[in-house]
Each structure stands twice: as structure tokens, then as C-alpha cells.
Design a protein around this motif. Structure first.
Motif, PDB file in Angstrom:
ATOM      1  N   ILE A 189      -9.785   3.368   7.484  1.00 57.77           N
ATOM      2  CA  ILE A 189      -8.493   2.701   7.317  1.00 57.77           C
ATOM      3  C   ILE A 189      -8.142   2.741   5.835  1.00 57.77           C
ATOM      4  O   ILE A 189      -8.881   2.202   5.002  1.00 57.77           O
ATOM      5  CB  ILE A 189      -8.562   1.258   7.840  1.00 57.77           C
ATOM      6  CG1 ILE A 189      -8.839   1.289   9.350  1.00 57.77           C
ATOM      7  CG2 ILE A 189      -7.261   0.506   7.537  1.00 57.77           C
ATOM      8  CD1 ILE A 189      -9.184  -0.032   9.949  1.00 57.77           C
ATOM      9  N   GLU A 190      -7.029   3.413   5.527  1.00 57.48           N
ATOM     10  CA  GLU A 190      -6.641   3.632   4.135  1.00 57.48           C
ATOM     11  C   GLU A 190      -5.335   2.911   3.827  1.00 57.48           C
ATOM     12  O   GLU A 190      -4.351   3.018   4.562  1.00 57.48           O
ATOM     13  CB  GLU A 190      -6.460   5.129   3.859  1.00 57.48           C
ATOM     14  CG  GLU A 190      -6.056   5.419   2.409  1.00 57.48           C
ATOM     15  CD  GLU A 190      -5.908   6.910   2.107  1.00 57.48           C
ATOM     16  OE1 GLU A 190      -5.641   7.238   0.937  1.00 57.48           O
ATOM     17  OE2 GLU A 190      -6.039   7.727   3.053  1.00 57.48           O
ATOM     18  N   LEU A 191      -5.344   2.153   2.719  1.00 53.90           N
ATOM     19  CA  LEU A 191      -4.137   1.466   2.280  1.00 53.90           C
ATOM     20  C   LEU A 191      -3.356   2.372   1.335  1.00 53.90           C
ATOM     21  O   LEU A 191      -3.921   2.965   0.414  1.00 53.90           O
ATOM     22  CB  LEU A 191      -4.496   0.172   1.540  1.00 53.90           C
ATOM     23  CG  LEU A 191      -5.407  -0.817   2.263  1.00 53.90           C
ATOM     24  CD1 LEU A 191      -5.424  -2.138   1.525  1.00 53.90           C
ATOM     25  CD2 LEU A 191      -4.966  -1.031   3.694  1.00 53.90           C
ATOM     26  N   LEU A 192      -2.060   2.474   1.590  1.00 57.27           N
ATOM     27  CA  LEU A 192      -1.184   3.283   0.753  1.00 57.27           C
ATOM     28  C   LEU A 192      -0.365   2.378  -0.159  1.00 57.27           C
ATOM     29  O   LEU A 192      -0.128   1.214   0.148  1.00 57.27           O
ATOM     30  CB  LEU A 192      -0.236   4.106   1.626  1.00 57.27           C
ATOM     31  CG  LEU A 192      -0.887   5.036   2.655  1.00 57.27           C
ATOM     32  CD1 LEU A 192       0.181   5.701   3.507  1.00 57.27           C
ATOM     33  CD2 LEU A 192      -1.746   6.084   1.966  1.00 57.27           C
ATOM     34  N   GLY A 193       0.107   2.951  -1.268  1.00 45.79           N
ATOM     35  CA  GLY A 193       0.982   2.210  -2.172  1.00 45.79           C
ATOM     36  C   GLY A 193       0.200   1.540  -3.281  1.00 45.79           C
ATOM     37  O   GLY A 193      -1.020   1.392  -3.227  1.00 45.79           O
ATOM     38  N   GLU A 194       0.921   1.136  -4.310  1.00 48.49           N
ATOM     39  CA  GLU A 194       0.287   0.545  -5.485  1.00 48.49           C
ATOM     40  C   GLU A 194       0.036  -0.944  -5.319  1.00 48.49           C
ATOM     41  O   GLU A 194      -0.901  -1.495  -5.884  1.00 48.49           O
ATOM     42  CB  GLU A 194       1.178   0.774  -6.721  1.00 48.49           C
ATOM     43  CG  GLU A 194       1.301   2.264  -7.086  1.00 48.49           C
ATOM     44  CD  GLU A 194       2.272   2.475  -8.233  1.00 48.49           C
ATOM     45  OE1 GLU A 194       2.674   1.485  -8.857  1.00 48.49           O
ATOM     46  OE2 GLU A 194       2.593   3.643  -8.487  1.00 48.49           O
ATOM     47  N   ASP A 195       0.895  -1.613  -4.569  1.00 43.26           N
ATOM     48  CA  ASP A 195       0.762  -3.063  -4.410  1.00 43.26           C
ATOM     49  C   ASP A 195      -0.091  -3.361  -3.192  1.00 43.26           C
ATOM     50  O   ASP A 195       0.393  -3.355  -2.072  1.00 43.26           O
ATOM     51  CB  ASP A 195       2.144  -3.713  -4.248  1.00 43.26           C
ATOM     52  CG  ASP A 195       2.984  -3.551  -5.500  1.00 43.26           C
ATOM     53  OD1 ASP A 195       2.396  -3.572  -6.589  1.00 43.26           O
ATOM     54  OD2 ASP A 195       4.211  -3.399  -5.372  1.00 43.26           O
ATOM     55  N   ILE A 196      -1.361  -3.595  -3.434  1.00 44.14           N
ATOM     56  CA  ILE A 196      -2.243  -3.942  -2.325  1.00 44.14           C
ATOM     57  C   ILE A 196      -2.125  -5.454  -2.120  1.00 44.14           C
ATOM     58  O   ILE A 196      -2.354  -6.238  -3.033  1.00 44.14           O
ATOM     59  CB  ILE A 196      -3.702  -3.541  -2.627  1.00 44.14           C
ATOM     60  CG1 ILE A 196      -3.780  -2.045  -2.978  1.00 44.14           C
ATOM     61  CG2 ILE A 196      -4.593  -3.866  -1.458  1.00 44.14           C
ATOM     62  CD1 ILE A 196      -3.215  -1.124  -1.925  1.00 44.14           C
ATOM     63  N   GLY A 197      -1.734  -5.851  -0.911  1.00 43.65           N
ATOM     64  CA  GLY A 197      -1.481  -7.262  -0.609  1.00 43.65           C
ATOM     65  C   GLY A 197      -2.733  -8.104  -0.694  1.00 43.65           C
ATOM     66  O   GLY A 197      -3.675  -7.755  -1.396  1.00 43.65           O
TER      67      GLY A 197
END
Length: 420
Positions: A189-197
Motif C-alpha cells: 500500500i503506497e501513499l501518493l502526494g507530498e502531504d501525508i495525512g
């Protein structure tokens, strides 16, 4: 029928005594689902019994899990290792954790599951989670991009990688992580984007998964690898709710009180415990507070900021617009009802002007809670300092802290009640 309103009488003295927050909602709903997916009997102690956790427990019962409640803080959960298709749609009220977690878990059911909620939940976005499920080859759909969601599950995945925007709700990520261990192959499971919640909530999830026998590993800053181990029943103790603790920490500093929560702030593992350090700085709160890693604590701190020495800008809180209500709007509306100009929305930032002279004044204000437990509990703090604060729909606190008003009363707060 619940009470229409509750007017808080400022105590005019420090609040003192022992006040135990209920068990963590976040951890209770994770543990309930994992116990429901596990084979065997799990005993969950220190659990929260509230609207949100009842919706989760009832949904599990509808999917063939035996859930017993021997006392006010215990669930005994016996599962077969497999959820079965429910006879009808799962109704989950406005419980975000239950809705997101069960939408993903439905992929493990051999059959059709419809996940639905109340009018508020039907406005809360879920399309990114549905898209992530579809990327695994799971037949899932949500016509409006919000619940109801229909999932035709098989327990089998056609891909080994999910990508999801990490700046969106961390509940999506947690839902996918917990589901993945019940599948038929290893999944990244990979998180995309710069702002990781809210990463802290993902840590809560992986810790709970490991307690129930899952093998989950963070292999990079933004990738988690989950093995298809399934879950094993276990006994699991749930710590008190850090989000609930924030109201008591704030009441303590506002009234110069001595409130003993029974758990030291540094013993909490939940992200909202970070709020303790911020709250402790009152009346010299930071000029800018980033709420991205402690979102549920922001309503508490925003009301506290009204009595601060200097203005406070809250940033990193855009997700508050899609919680149980638009919390940024609810906070600005409520604060400006107390004194016009006390709060300003600037984009997705909230600026609280701060006015320590409010304390001790009589300012009649009816606070619209928008049926949101956190708005009700936060604005109760204003009522400790300002005479004339009335909370509308006060019983909405049952969502996560059913005994909130009794706890405040035990510390010396009195109320004028309207049964409605």
C-alpha cells in the motif's frame, strides 16, 4: 428524545477531581473489526461503548460474528475467521471509522455488502477508497462518491499494489491495511502526494494488526507491505481516548484546575495526545498551530484559543471540512456567536482573534453543534468561562463520550437543562 439544549453555568472556581476519559474510539473500532475477522474468541477490555462503536459491533453481528458485552467496557468477540454477507444493508449512522473500515473489509466477504449511513454520512466522501478497492480488481461502487457503497466481495485480489493519496483521510489507508491481511496475496500500500495525512493513526492501525497476528511492515516512508496472514484471536486492552482527554486537559488549564485523568499524557499512543503540549502552553499558545497530525483536537484548541493572550492561526486542517460536519465553519460560526469577529476563515485556515477579557463576561450565545459531538464538547469549554453559553443538541456527545456532561458535573460544573 434527547435534550434540546444545555446552558452551562461558569463554575467560577478551579475544576478539581478525578475524571476518566472513555476508551479510545479509534482503537476500539480497529480492535472490534480485527477480532471479528479473527478465528476464535477475543476479549477487548477498556473499550468505548458509544454510538460509533455500537454501529461497528452491530454490523459485525450482522455478518455472522458473535459479540457479547459482559460489562460497560468489555466486548467478547468470537469469529470464524470469515465474515458472511449480511441479510440487508449495514447502517452505520455517521461513524466514519466504521464506514471506511467495513467498506474495505466487505471485499473479504463472499457475497454482496451494502455500507450505508445517515444523511450526514451520505455527504462524506468515500470515492478514493472505492477507487483503491477497484484497483485490486474488487467490484465496488458508490454512485454519488459518498455512501451508500456496494461491494461484491470474493476475498481474492487481482493485483498486489494499491496507491492512494496520502493527503486524504488516514481512515482510507487504515481500512486498506486491515483488509489486506485477510486477502490471498501480499499487498503493498503506497501513499501518493507530498502531504501525508495523520500518520499517527496509521501507526495505531499497524500496532493493532500486529497484536492480532498480522504481518505488516513499513518498507519505505510511504509504503507498507501486508502479508496474507489473516488474524488470530487475542485479548486486547484499549487505552483511554486521547481526543476525549483534550477537553479535560483544556478545562484544567482554563480554570487553573487539578484534574487527574488517571493516565499521564505521555502514556497515550494516539496522535491527539500531541495536543497536550500545545494545550499546556495556554495562555501563550503558538501563533500558528498545524493541525494535520492531531485533527480531532483542533476544535478543543480553537475554543481554548478564544481566551489566549494572542491570536492563533490553525493550518493543515482542510480535512476538518469533511468530518461529521464542516468543523471549520462550525467553529467560526460558534466563536462569532460568542463575539462577532472572534474567528475568521481564510481559505481552509481558521484564525481565532483571542480575547482574554471574554472570561467572566455574560454573553448569551446559542451554539449550533451541527449534531457534531466534538463541536458540543469543545464549546462547553467556553461555557466554563463565559456566562450564557447554551449548547444545542447536547446529547450528540453520545457518539464518542456518552458520559461527558456527567464527568463535567463530577468536577463541579452545573447546568440549566432543557429536555426539549
Amino acid at each position: 428524545m434527547g435534550r434540546a439544549k444545555l446552558t452551562i453555568i461558569p463554575p467560577g472556581k478551579p475544576l478539581t477531581g478525578r475524571a476518566m476519559p472513555p476508551g479510545s474510539k479509534s482503537i476500539t473500532n480497529r480492535a472490534l473489526l480485527l477480532a471479528g475477522l479473527a478465528k476464535g474468541t477475543s476479549r477487548l477490555t477498556g473499550a468505548l461503548k458509544s454510538d460509533d462503536t455500537r454501529y461497528m459491533a452491530d454490523a459485525l453481528r450482522a455478518m455472522g460474528v458473535n459479540v457479547e458485552e459482559p460489562d460497560d467496557t468489555t466486548f467478547v468477540v468470537t469469529g470464524s475467521g470469515k465474515l458472511t454477507a449480511p441479510a440487508g444493508p449495514l447502517f452505520l449512522g455517521n461513524a466514519g471509522t466504521a464506514t471506511r473500515f467495513l467498506t474495505a473489509a466487505a471485499a473479504l466477504v463472499d457475497g454482496t455488502v451494502v455500507v450505508d449511513g445517515d444523511a450526514h454520512m451520505r455527504k462524506r466522501p468515500i470515492a478514493p477508497l472505492v477507487a483503491a478497492l477497484q484497483s485490486l480488481g474488487i467490484d465496488a461502487s458508490a454512485e454519488t462518491g459518498c455512501p451508500p457503497v456496494t461491494v461484491h466481495g470474493t476475498g481474492k485480489f487481482q493485483a498486489s499494489k494499491i496507491q492512494i493519496d496520502g493527503g486524504l483521510s488516514s481512515q482510507y489507508v487504515s481500512a486498506l491495511l486491515m483488509m489486506a491481511a485477510g486477502g490471498d496475496r501480499t499487498v503493498d500500500i503506497e501513499l501518493l502526494g507530498e502531504d501525508i495525512g495523520a500518520l499517527g493513526y496509521i501507526d495505531l492501525t499497524t500496532a493493532a494488526m500486529q497484536a492480532f497476528g498480522a504481518k505488516v511492515e513499513r518498507i519505505s516512508a510511504v509504503i507498507w507491505r501486508v502479508e496474507p496472514t489473516g488474524y488470530t484471536a487475542t485479548d486486547f486492552h484499549i487505552e483511554p481516548d486521547a481526543s476525549a482527554a483534550t477537553y479535560l486537559w483544556a478545562a484544567d488549564v482554563l480554570t487553573d484546575g487539578a484534574i487527574d485523568l488517571g493516565t499521564p499524557a505521555d502514556a497515550f499512543t494516539q496522535p491527539d495526545a500531541k495536543a497536550h503540549a500545545v494545550i499546556s502552553a495556554f495562555p501563550h499558545l503558538p501563533a500558528v498551530i498545524d493541525g494535520s497530525q492531531m485533527q480531532d483536537a483542533i476544535p478543543t484548541i480553537a475554543v481554548l484559543a478564544a481566551f489566549n493572550e494572542t491570536p492563533v492561526r490553525f493550518v493543515g486542517i482542510a480535512n476538518l471540512r469533511v468530518k461529521e460536519c464542516d468543523r471549520i465553519r462550525a467553529l467560526s460560526t460558534g466563536l462569532n456567536a460568542i463575539r462577532e469577529g472572534l474567528a475568521t476563515e481564510e481559505g481552509d485556515d481558521l484564525v481565532v482573534a483571542a480575547d482574554p477579557s471574554l472570561a467572566g463576561q455574560r454573553l448569551e450565545a446559542s451554539i449550533d453543534t451541527f449534531a457534531d459531538h466534538r463541536i458540543a464538547m469543545s464549546f462547553a469549554l467556553a461555557g466554563l468561562m463565559v456566562d450564557g453559553i447554551t449548547i444545542l443538541d447536547p446529547d450528540c456527545v453520545a457518539k464518542t463520550f456518552p458520559t461527558y456532561w456527567q464527568v463535567l458535573a463530577s468536577l463541579g460544573v452545573t447546568f440549566e437543562d432543557d429536555a426539549g
